[in-house]
Design an enzyme around this catalytic site. Structure first.
Site, PDB file in Angstrom:
ATOM      1  N   TYR A 117       0.983  -0.755   0.220  1.00  0.00           N
ATOM      2  CA  TYR A 117      -0.004  -0.131  -0.160  1.00  0.00           C
ATOM      3  C   TYR A 117       0.965   0.880  -0.400  1.00  0.00           C
ATOM      4  O   TYR A 117       0.621   2.278   0.899  1.00  0.00           O
ATOM      5  CB  TYR A 117      -1.121  -0.078   1.083  1.00  0.00           C
ATOM      6  CG  TYR A 117      -1.830  -0.683   1.191  1.00  0.00           C
ATOM      7  CD1 TYR A 117      -2.096  -1.792   0.616  1.00  0.00           C
ATOM      8  CD2 TYR A 117      -2.497  -1.602   2.770  1.00  0.00           C
ATOM      9  CE1 TYR A 117      -3.173  -2.829  -0.138  1.00  0.00           C
ATOM     10  CE2 TYR A 117      -3.703  -2.214   2.089  1.00  0.00           C
ATOM     11  CZ  TYR A 117      -4.180  -2.899   1.083  1.00  0.00           C
ATOM     12  OH  TYR A 117      -5.147  -4.179   1.484  1.00  0.00           O
ATOM     13  N   GLY A 118       2.040   1.367  -0.873  1.00  0.00           N
ATOM     14  CA  GLY A 118       2.804   2.431  -1.200  1.00  0.00           C
ATOM     15  C   GLY A 118       3.311   2.827   0.740  1.00  0.00           C
ATOM     16  O   GLY A 118       3.806   1.693   1.200  1.00  0.00           O
TER      17      GLY A 118
END
Length: 268
Positions: free
Chosen positions: A63-64
């Protein structure tokens, strides 16, 4: 409002806040584009979630920079939250592509990295981020047994897999604590996994309960309310993960959840 994750000592809110939108806006399957919230907006969203009774946060290395942001944002309030993170999927922000690695070496590195990013001594729930080949990942790499070792070491409190097949979901529940499955008004193929969890006293998290914003609009029904009636109406479900960064949507979701739970209790 908290409910037990069956088979564990963890108590969780009926919905959890998914945090992919705090760290990544590339290669995500939402109907509309969005801007990643700044630190002030993210902190306000977490405060609102806590005020609304939510105690579960769902994140992942894929998720980044979601994990890093949560590590900073949860300063002095870590004890309020149950954090669910993942292993297996890695996202390259430069190419916008993911790749998967389920080897023991990568799992160990990923967990230690997540602990550091989240600024915590323990990850409450750790799930394997499946690439879709659930049984191959489980049987070839022995990854669920590795999660049990991490529990024994005190690095995680519960483990399982975010699966994509019925067979994988059931096998996950045979060997670990929790399966995360897709279940919504438009897709009910993985219902047998939830039924199995209820019978076996195991935990279930629901992903895409609102079909990532694509839920069908039926005549004369509120799709959000109907979604929660379906998902939380099943006694095998521990919590549904909702990935919104819109405060109004979050309030509306919690209102719909409360209404669904109240109606379910009144029918007993």
């Amino acid at each position: 409002m908290l409910r037990p994750i069956a088979g564990t000592d963890l108590m969780v809110s009926p919905i959890g806040l998914g945090t992919v939108k705090l760290g990544r806006n590339k290669g995500v399957k939402y109907p509309d584009s969005f801007t990643i919230p700044d630190d002030k907006q993210a902190a306000q969203l977490l405060d609102l979630s806590r005020d609304l009774g939510i105690n579960l946060l769902d994140t992942a290395p894929a998720y980044g920079n979601s994990e890093e942001r949560l590590g900073a944002l949860l300063h002095k309030q870590r004890n309020h939250w149950l954090i669910c993170s993942k292993v297996g999927e890695e996202f390259d922000s430069q190419t916008g592509q993911s790749h998967f690695d389920f080897t023991p070496e990568h799992l160990r590195m990923s967990v230690e990295r997540s602990l550091k990013r989240l600024k915590t001594d323990v990850i409450d729930i750790l799930l394997v981020h499946s690439d879709g080949n659930d049984l191959e990942v489980i049987n070839h790499y022995g990854i669920l047994e590795q999660l049990e070792q991490l529990k024994a070491e005190g690095k995680i409190r519960a483990g399982g897999m975010s699966t994509k097949t019925v067979a994988g979901g059931i096998e996950t529940l045979k060997r670990s604590d929790i399966a995360m499955v897709t279940y919504n008004l438009d897709y009910r193929d993985e219902l047998p996994v939830i039924d199995y969890a209820l019978a076996a006293d195991k935990g279930i998290f629901i992903k895409k309960a609102l079909a990532s914003g694509h839920i069908a609009q039926g005549a004369n029904i509120d799709p959000v309310r109907a979604s929660f009636d379906l998902v939380l109406g099943h006694h095998g479900v521990s919590s549904a993960i909702i990935g919104t960064i819109n405060p109004d949507h979050l309030r509306a979701n919690v209102k719909a959840v409360i209404a669904s739970l109240n109606r379910s209790q009144s029918k007993r």
